[in-house]
Design an enzyme around this catalytic site. Structure first.
Site, PDB file in Angstrom:
ATOM      1  N   SER A 153       0.853  -1.184   0.000  1.00  0.00           N
ATOM      2  CA  SER A 153       0.000   0.000   0.000  1.00  0.00           C
ATOM      3  C   SER A 153       0.889   1.234   0.000  1.00  0.00           C
ATOM      4  CB  SER A 153      -0.886  -0.002   1.251  1.00  0.00           C
ATOM      5  OG  SER A 153      -1.526   1.244   1.426  1.00  0.00           O
ATOM      6  N   TYR A 166      -1.674  -0.614  10.797  1.00  0.00           N
ATOM      7  CA  TYR A 166      -1.751  -1.004   9.380  1.00  0.00           C
ATOM      8  C   TYR A 166      -0.462  -0.649   8.645  1.00  0.00           C
ATOM      9  CZ  TYR A 166      -3.291  -1.058   4.495  1.00  0.00           C
ATOM     10  OH  TYR A 166      -3.402  -1.296   3.143  1.00  0.00           O
TER      11      TYR A 166
END
Length: 304
Positions: A153, A166
């Site tokens: 990501s 995350y």
């Protein structure tokens, strides 16, 4: 020479066996369907926890001409990871491409996230890709090569408030990918990272569900930030890519004879990463994200 005995040929997807995790929705679903449509005869191993959803996707892929094996599995269970790889190798005789796509985002201020939730974030986003890679590297080496592709990501390069757990998991996945890329090059095994930005998938709904399981932020110093976070999806809507669009970037990497180490799948993603990590002073970047996520409201004394 039988298919299972043939040598790995980089970029020739029609001849390959591709294992996709998290294949029941989002990018994994879109990738499976695109591969089946664009490369008739391709062999797909699809895994996720939702068996009914997997079977529906497999049926669509088979109609497009793919040979599909579905294996429901919880990748946080080491025994199921081993069983998954054994079933795939027993069925097709090889796995040429591993797409570590399964993952989710544990959002929230780190102070309020239970230790068990942080551990699960790493179990899904880091430990599962590590286990699958370790299980399949010997087979890839023996067959003359392979390709491990990890879905990271933009948050794996740029961290932001309320996303510490995350981002930490994706930063870890990026580092592991870099190490693996160097270690496995002598065996003709490529390692690639895909870095999506906002994507219109179940990700946001899952993130909201994870936040809902946290202690209620009302009455805590973090309330203004959580209130701002709840409105961000609408603000990011115009920047969101579809799962299909991200899947085309994945296929670009998989069809390249010499794939790049990283592919960004976000509008202006390369510029954003350069600005945030190389050009702008850290203090400026911090202030930007603090305003974006409502941390500035906490700093200005607007506490609940």
């Amino acid at each position: 020479m039988s298919y299972s005995q043939s040598r790995f040929r980089p970029g020739v997807l029609a001849e390959q066996v591709v294992l996709i995790t998290g294949a029941s929705a989002g990018i994994g679903d879109a990738l499976a369907r695109q591969l089946a449509q664009r490369f008739p005869g391709i062999r797909l191993v699809l895994t996720a926890r939702r068996q009914e959803r997997l079977e529906a996707i497999a049926e669509a892929c088979e109609k497009a001409g793919a040979d599909v094996l579905t294996i429901p599995a919880d990748l946080t269970d080491a025994t199921q990871v081993v069983a998954l790889t054994e079933k795939a190798l027993a069925h097709f005789g090889r796995v040429d491409v591993l797409v570590n796509n399964a993952g989710y985002g544990q959002m929230g201020s780190l102070e309020l996230i239970p230790q068990s939730a942080v551990e699960r974030q790493f179990a899904v986003n880091v430990f599962a890709p590590v286990a699958l890679s370790r299980a399949l590297i010997p087979a890839m080496r023996e067959q003359g090569g392979g390709h491990i592709l990890n879905l990271s990501s933009i948050a794996g390069v740029v961290a932001f408030p309320l996303g510490g757990a995350y981002s930490a998991s994706k930063f870890a996945l990026e580092a592991l990918s870099d190490s693996l890329r160097m270690e496995l090059e002598p065996f003709n095994i490529a390692v690639t990272v895909i870095e999506p930005g906002p994507v219109a998938t179940e990700f946001a709904d899952v993130a909201k569900a994870q936040i809902a399981d946290l202690p209620d932020p009302l009455g805590t110093p973090y309330q203004p930030a959580f209130e701002t976070f709840a409105t961000l999806e609408d603000q990011l809507e115009k920047q969101m890519w579809t799962s299909d669009r991200v899947a085309t970037v994945v296929i670009k990497a998989l069809t390249a004879k010499n794939p790049r180490p990283r592919y960004t799948a976000a509008t202006g993603g390369d510029v954003l990463v350069f600005l945030m990590t190389k050009l702008l002073p850290t203090r400026w970047v911090d202030r930007f994200w603090q305003r974006f996520y409502g941390i500035d409201k906490m700093m200005n004394g607007n506490k609940p």
